[in-house]
Write an enzyme that holds these catalytic residues in place. Sequence first.
Site, short mmCIF file in Angstrom:
data_model
loop_
_atom_site.label_atom_id
_atom_site.label_comp_id
_atom_site.label_asym_id
_atom_site.label_seq_id
_atom_site.Cartn_x
_atom_site.Cartn_y
_atom_site.Cartn_z
N GLU A 90 0.82 -1.20 0.00
CA GLU A 90 0.00 0.00 0.00
C GLU A 90 0.85 1.25 0.00
O GLU A 90 1.89 1.29 0.65
CB GLU A 90 -0.74 0.04 1.34
CG GLU A 90 -2.15 -0.39 1.27
CD GLU A 90 -2.71 -0.44 2.68
OE1 GLU A 90 -2.93 -1.55 3.16
OE2 GLU A 90 -2.91 0.62 3.28
N CYS A 95 4.65 -6.72 8.54
CA CYS A 95 5.52 -6.15 9.57
C CYS A 95 5.60 -7.15 10.71
O CYS A 95 4.65 -7.87 10.97
CB CYS A 95 4.92 -4.83 10.07
SG CYS A 95 5.98 -3.97 11.26
N CYS A 120 2.79 -4.22 16.82
CA CYS A 120 2.06 -3.17 17.57
C CYS A 120 0.57 -3.53 17.64
O CYS A 120 -0.04 -3.88 16.65
CB CYS A 120 2.24 -1.80 16.90
SG CYS A 120 3.96 -1.27 16.83
N CYS A 141 -2.14 -1.79 15.35
CA CYS A 141 -1.83 -1.62 13.94
C CYS A 141 -2.41 -2.75 13.08
O CYS A 141 -2.31 -3.93 13.43
CB CYS A 141 -0.32 -1.54 13.76
SG CYS A 141 0.19 -1.47 12.05
N GLY A 199 5.25 -1.69 7.27
CA GLY A 199 6.61 -2.17 7.55
C GLY A 199 7.38 -1.29 8.51
O GLY A 199 7.00 -0.16 8.80
N GLU A 200 8.46 -1.85 9.03
CA GLU A 200 9.36 -1.10 9.90
C GLU A 200 10.64 -0.84 9.08
O GLU A 200 11.40 -1.77 8.80
CB GLU A 200 9.66 -1.93 11.16
CG GLU A 200 10.83 -1.46 11.99
CD GLU A 200 10.82 0.04 12.36
OE1 GLU A 200 9.78 0.57 12.77
OE2 GLU A 200 11.89 0.67 12.21
N LEU A 231 6.30 6.86 19.35
CA LEU A 231 6.49 6.72 20.79
C LEU A 231 5.23 6.13 21.45
O LEU A 231 5.30 5.10 22.10
CB LEU A 231 6.81 8.12 21.36
CG LEU A 231 7.62 8.20 22.63
CD1 LEU A 231 8.88 7.36 22.57
CD2 LEU A 231 7.98 9.65 22.94
N HIS A 232 4.13 6.82 21.27
CA HIS A 232 2.81 6.31 21.66
C HIS A 232 2.61 6.02 23.15
O HIS A 232 1.58 5.45 23.52
CB HIS A 232 2.45 5.03 20.88
CG HIS A 232 2.53 5.16 19.39
ND1 HIS A 232 2.21 6.31 18.72
CD2 HIS A 232 2.90 4.27 18.44
CE1 HIS A 232 2.38 6.13 17.42
NE2 HIS A 232 2.80 4.91 17.22
N CYS A 261 -2.07 3.17 7.78
CA CYS A 261 -1.14 2.05 7.68
C CYS A 261 -1.76 0.64 7.60
O CYS A 261 -2.27 0.13 8.58
CB CYS A 261 -0.25 2.14 8.90
SG CYS A 261 1.00 0.92 9.02
N1 SAH Z 1 7.02 0.94 11.59
C1 SAH Z 1 7.15 2.35 11.45
C2 SAH Z 1 6.44 2.96 10.25
C3 SAH Z 1 5.12 2.40 9.85
S1 SAH Z 1 3.76 2.76 10.86
C4 SAH Z 1 6.73 3.02 12.72
O1 SAH Z 1 6.34 2.34 13.66
O2 SAH Z 1 6.85 4.24 12.83
C5 SAH Z 1 3.44 4.44 10.52
C6 SAH Z 1 2.70 5.17 11.65
O3 SAH Z 1 1.33 4.77 11.70
C7 SAH Z 1 3.30 4.86 13.00
O4 SAH Z 1 3.41 6.01 13.79
C8 SAH Z 1 2.27 3.90 13.54
O5 SAH Z 1 2.37 3.79 14.90
C9 SAH Z 1 0.98 4.50 13.02
N2 SAH Z 1 -0.19 3.62 13.10
C10 SAH Z 1 -0.22 2.28 13.05
N3 SAH Z 1 -1.48 1.82 13.22
C11 SAH Z 1 -2.26 2.90 13.39
C12 SAH Z 1 -3.66 3.09 13.62
N4 SAH Z 1 -4.49 2.04 13.73
N5 SAH Z 1 -4.12 4.35 13.74
C13 SAH Z 1 -3.30 5.41 13.64
N6 SAH Z 1 -1.97 5.30 13.43
C14 SAH Z 1 -1.46 4.06 13.30
#
Ligand code: SAH
Length: 360
Positions: free
Chosen positions: A104, A124, A128, A131, A171-172, A227-228, A345
């Site tokens: 995507e 990935c 998380c 995600c 992906g990471e 960070l979250h 994502c």
């Molecule tokens: N792996 C990398 C990049 C991909 S995720 C990372 O973790 O940064 C890109 C962003 O989308 C990240 O900040 C991720 O935490 C966020 N993300 C993932 N799932 C999400 C969701 N359900 N709602 C909002 N943001 C989300």
Amino acid sequence: MTKPRGKAGFYMTDKKNVLDFDMEQLKSVISDLGEPAYRAKQVWEWVYNGAGCFDEMTNLPRTFRDLLNSRLCIGSMRIAEKLVSDKNETIKYLFALPDGKAVESVLMKYRYGNSACLSTQIGCRMGCRFCASAKLGIDRNLTAGEMMAQFIAMQKDCGERISRVVLMGIGEPFDNYDEVVRFIRRLNQKDTFGISYRRMTVSTCGLVPEIKRFISENIPVNLSISLHAPNDEIRRRIMPAAARYSFDKILSACHIYIHKTGRRVTFEYILISGVNDRDEHAAELAERISGLLCHVNLIALNPVEGSDYMRSDRERTEAFKNILEKYHIPVTVRRELGDDISASCGQLRKNSIESDWMVD
Ligand code: SAH
């Protein structure tokens, strides 16, 4: 012998993808084919101007084009699905790869130019909890050429220049370090798209050794850390990868980045109702990052099917933001683009895999 058929209806190929070559590699392949080195430059120009096949390269002799066809391919992305948001400001692409996989990418149109959000892996493995991509696990890494192909396909489709790239798709990026770095360097080259490093962003869930290694590459792209959470306890609950690298280790890597580049770090923070969005979480976060050259980007959670997490409401988001501001932390609430088209994502890929869109 019949060739194996890819799930998306493509013929799979073991031909090398020209988009994966750097100029030296292309020159060497072309000289192995008995052609002069300047032909490499011609092929390169065509490829980075969006040529989809060697037959389009009309200034090359027919015999050479046939030779190229028999040995190499241009690994373009086929648009399998395209969703345009109501206001036409976000376009989400689901691309089909020749091996039947899907990735995507999202195109975001801003006043200051077009920005492409690209995927770096198929799936990935960071896990998380909030995600959509994590639920499906990892399939494989994307090559630098496959990242480039996303960029080229989107630019070609929208017919406008893309001036910014964020590696925030599926992906990471730092779990596919070498190919990501190759891609970033290639995208910066004048003979491809010349995108300045300052207009590229890498987003990571916080893989500290790779962040440090990346800093040592001297590629001044923007660094965004997902960070979250304000502490390790909450972070580990929602991001399994956080068990490997503590909050403090991430912050010290950020210090090195800031010292080396003079640039600020962005902290991404998804607000999840009742999990990380309370006043005390905001205060704890502010205290820990206070004094750091940074910026916090608050993100509304995009609900993912099968997950109980819910987004924080507007009042909670405002309250969280106000606390950070009281501590003089620069903070923005991410403008929601394209939530009507599942632009977050991995959602489209997940939905499509579950509805089995690729069955022949
Ligand atoms: N792996 C990398 C990049 C991909 S995720 C990372 O973790 O940064 C890109 C962003 O989308 C990240 O900040 C991720 O935490 C966020 N993300 C993932 N799932 C999400 C969701 N359900 N709602 C909002 N943001 C989300």
